[in-house]
Design an enzyme around this catalytic site. Structure first.
Site, short mmCIF file in Angstrom:
data_model
loop_
_atom_site.label_atom_id
_atom_site.label_comp_id
_atom_site.label_asym_id
_atom_site.label_seq_id
_atom_site.Cartn_x
_atom_site.Cartn_y
_atom_site.Cartn_z
NE ARG A 115 -4.24 -1.79 1.53
CZ ARG A 115 -4.36 -2.87 2.30
NH1 ARG A 115 -3.58 -3.00 3.35
NH2 ARG A 115 -5.25 -3.78 2.02
CE LYS A 137 0.24 13.23 -15.59
NZ LYS A 137 -0.45 13.14 -16.88
CD GLU A 179 8.29 15.34 -24.81
OE1 GLU A 179 7.57 16.21 -24.27
OE2 GLU A 179 7.87 14.23 -25.17
CE LYS A 221 5.58 16.97 -15.01
NZ LYS A 221 5.19 15.89 -15.88
CD GLU A 231 -3.66 15.31 -17.20
OE1 GLU A 231 -4.33 14.84 -18.09
OE2 GLU A 231 -2.52 14.92 -16.92
NE ARG A 235 0.56 16.49 -14.43
CZ ARG A 235 1.07 15.78 -13.44
NH1 ARG A 235 0.63 15.96 -12.22
NH2 ARG A 235 1.99 14.88 -13.65
CG ASN A 239 -1.06 16.16 -22.71
OD1 ASN A 239 -0.18 15.31 -22.70
ND2 ASN A 239 -2.02 16.20 -21.81
CG HIS A 242 2.46 15.16 -26.12
ND1 HIS A 242 3.23 16.29 -26.13
CD2 HIS A 242 3.22 14.19 -25.53
CE1 HIS A 242 4.40 16.01 -25.56
NE2 HIS A 242 4.42 14.76 -25.19
CG HIS A 246 0.15 10.62 -27.61
ND1 HIS A 246 -0.47 11.37 -26.64
CD2 HIS A 246 1.35 10.27 -27.09
CE1 HIS A 246 0.33 11.47 -25.57
NE2 HIS A 246 1.44 10.81 -25.84
CG HIS A 259 7.19 10.36 -26.67
ND1 HIS A 259 5.84 10.29 -26.93
CD2 HIS A 259 7.37 11.42 -25.83
CE1 HIS A 259 5.23 11.26 -26.26
NE2 HIS A 259 6.14 11.96 -25.59
N1 LIG Z 1 4.92 10.34 -15.55
C1 LIG Z 1 4.87 11.35 -16.38
O1 LIG Z 1 4.45 12.46 -16.03
C2 LIG Z 1 5.38 11.16 -17.78
C3 LIG Z 1 5.55 12.27 -18.61
C4 LIG Z 1 6.07 12.06 -19.89
C5 LIG Z 1 6.41 10.78 -20.31
N2 LIG Z 1 6.23 9.72 -19.46
C6 LIG Z 1 6.60 8.35 -19.87
O2 LIG Z 1 8.01 8.32 -20.04
C7 LIG Z 1 8.33 7.26 -20.94
C8 LIG Z 1 9.37 7.74 -21.90
O3 LIG Z 1 10.52 8.14 -21.21
P1 LIG Z 1 11.97 8.14 -21.89
O4 LIG Z 1 11.92 8.89 -23.15
O5 LIG Z 1 12.92 8.53 -20.83
O6 LIG Z 1 12.12 6.62 -22.33
P2 LIG Z 1 12.93 5.37 -21.74
O7 LIG Z 1 12.86 5.32 -20.29
O8 LIG Z 1 12.47 4.20 -22.50
O9 LIG Z 1 14.40 5.72 -22.19
C9 LIG Z 1 14.71 5.80 -23.56
C10 LIG Z 1 15.91 4.91 -23.92
O10 LIG Z 1 17.09 5.49 -23.38
C11 LIG Z 1 17.84 4.53 -22.63
N3 LIG Z 1 18.53 5.31 -21.61
C12 LIG Z 1 18.03 5.85 -20.48
N4 LIG Z 1 18.95 6.62 -19.88
C13 LIG Z 1 20.07 6.57 -20.65
C14 LIG Z 1 21.35 7.15 -20.56
N5 LIG Z 1 21.67 8.01 -19.59
N6 LIG Z 1 22.27 6.83 -21.50
C15 LIG Z 1 21.94 6.01 -22.52
N7 LIG Z 1 20.75 5.45 -22.68
C16 LIG Z 1 19.81 5.73 -21.74
C17 LIG Z 1 16.81 3.55 -22.16
O11 LIG Z 1 17.39 2.30 -21.95
C18 LIG Z 1 15.84 3.51 -23.33
O12 LIG Z 1 16.28 2.60 -24.30
C19 LIG Z 1 7.03 6.83 -21.58
O13 LIG Z 1 6.64 5.60 -21.06
C20 LIG Z 1 6.05 7.92 -21.18
O14 LIG Z 1 4.74 7.45 -21.07
C21 LIG Z 1 5.72 9.90 -18.22
ZN LIG Z 2 6.04 13.69 -24.39
#
Ligand SMILES: NC(=O)c1ccc[n+]([C@@H]2O[C@H](COP(=O)([O-])OP(=O)(O)OC[C@H]3O[C@@H](n4cnc5c(N)ncnc54)[C@H](O)[C@@H]3O)[C@@H](O)[C@H]2O)c1
Ligand SMILES: [Zn+2]
Length: 360
Positions: A115, A137, A179, A221, A231, A235, A239, A242, A246, A259
């Site tokens: 929990r 989130k 981004e 942010k 949100e 918030r 997007n 996006h 998306h 992405h």
């Molecule tokens: N919680 C939120 O508010 C929020 C906001 C935006 C996006 N997201 C989520 O975030 C995710 C995308 O995040 P991301 O772009 O970081 O993707 P990711 O975590 O998949 O990382 C991208 C790639 O980079 C590699 N990597 C990570 N750090 C590295 C480093 N320092 N050196 C070399 N390689 C590295 C990872 O292994 C992966 O292959 C999605 O799932 C999305 O839904 C969440």
């Molecule tokens: Zn994004």
């Protein structure tokens, strides 16, 4: 190093950005055990340095494969059972050391394990450092639906050291920068003008400049989520770009674009859409397009099927009753949320950008 502060319903937390930020983990006291959720490649490359600086005795790594597929209930279950097997209890701490995938999954597990246990975000991608690590989130994906199941649960602390960005591939690095451009548009001329100056020559190894960039983009942010944790309205501005983004990702099976690259195309399209809807200041469209392009080459978008993308727009999570809620830039530093946009304008914006007929 800089300290930003997020306000949240649970009291708030610090976001430390800069060289040496991991050392702040030395101050996390009173936990029965500490676990680090991470990916094998990342841990091989940075684990030693992270462990040395974090200085938490007996820190135990938990590994998940790299990639979006790990953000699943199956992996959440595996991690929870590993935590149990390795002696975690209600007073354990979980550190998510990775990009947005590890951060979202780690937050989800921490917020539900027994929990809820405390967790810390140690983001390692640009996207995670300027966006996903803050705001609380958490989520996993169910089948093709991204982030379908999740919680809102603030981390205890966020520690971002931009030194890790040096190991990102140039393409992944650029993907994160798109981004940051989005944050620049939302934030205003201060950040936007500065990005116009530095983005063309920016490199992943340029540590001091990256530190400033992460601080400034993360601040955007922090400001948004501090005002609106759940949100309700505000918030949603995050997007920007996006809705198209998306749809483009999904229309191409998540294979053709990273992405941030899909978001970059989305930013161009929504900027053109804002022009067509008559809400965007004249010169701003050109500047936004130029800054997106300045990040570097984008994978081409020709051949992406228009009907498919348009069909997917109404499935956006922000769509209500089949009407898309658009986030349109009005000027640098201001967006408008509206559903009052003609389908013709949407089609035209997509087409003109796809065909390179607008500010290409
Ligand atoms: N919680 C939120 O508010 C929020 C906001 C935006 C996006 N997201 C989520 O975030 C995710 C995308 O995040 P991301 O772009 O970081 O993707 P990711 O975590 O998949 O990382 C991208 C790639 O980079 C590699 N990597 C990570 N750090 C590295 C480093 N320092 N050196 C070399 N390689 C590295 C990872 O292994 C992966 O292959 C999605 O799932 C999305 O839904 C969440
Ligand atoms: Zn994004």
């Amino acid at each position: 190093m800089r300290k930003l502060r997020v306000k949240s319903s649970s009291g708030g937390y610090d976001v430390l950005v800069g060289r040496g930020a991991w050392r702040a983990l030395r101050r996390t006291k009173g936990y029965s055990s500490t676990f680090v959720l991470t990916e094998p490649g990342l841990w091989n490359r940075w684990g030693k340095k992270f462990s040395r600086e974090a200085g938490v005795p007996g820190m135990k790594p938990l590994l998940v494969p790299a990639g979006e597929a790990s953000k699943s209930l199956m992996w959440a279950g595996k991690i929870a059972s590993q935590l149990l097997d390795r002696g975690a209890d209600r007073r354990s701490l979980l550190i998510a050391f990775g990009g947005g995938v590890v951060g979202d999954l780690g937050g989800f597990v921490a917020s539900t394990f027994m929990r809820g246990i405390d967790y810390v975000q140690a983001p390692t991608t640009i996207l995670a450092q300027v966006d996903s690590s803050m705001g609380g989130k958490t989520a996993v994906n169910i089948r093709a639906m991204k982030n379908l199941v999740g919680t809102i649960c603030a981390p205890k602390l966020v520690v971002s050291d931009p030194c890790v960005l040096a190991s990102m591939t140039p393409r992944a690095f650029r993907s994160g920068l798109y981004e940051v451009v989005k944050h620049g548009i939302l934030s205003g001329p201060g950040l936007f003008n500065w990005l116009e100056r530095i983005v063309p020559g920016l490199r992943a190894k340029d540590a001091p400049l990256l530190e400033t960039l992460v601080v400034r983009a993360a601040q955007v942010k922090v400001d948004v989520v501090s005002r609106d944790e759940r949100e309700a309205e505000l918030r949603q501005v995050l997007n920007l770009g996006h809705t198209f983004g998306h749809a483009i990702e999904e229309a191409t099976g998540y294979r053709r674009f990273l992405h941030g690259e899909a978001v970059a195309w989305g930013l161009l399209m929504v900027t053109r859409l804002a022009e067509l809807a008559g809400v965007l200041e004249l010169a701003a469209g050109k500047r936004i397009a130029r800054l997106v392009r300045a990040v570097g080459p984008l994978p081409g978008i020709t051949g992406v099927r228009e009907e498919r993308v348009l069909g997917l727009l109404t499935r956006d999570k922000k769509a209500v009753g089949g009407k898309v809620l658009w986030i349109l830039p009005e000027r640098i530093g201001k967006v408008r949320l509206t559903s009052d946009v003609s389908r013709d304008a949407v089609v035209r914006a997509f087409r003109e950008v796809q065909r390179g007929e607008w500010n290409a």
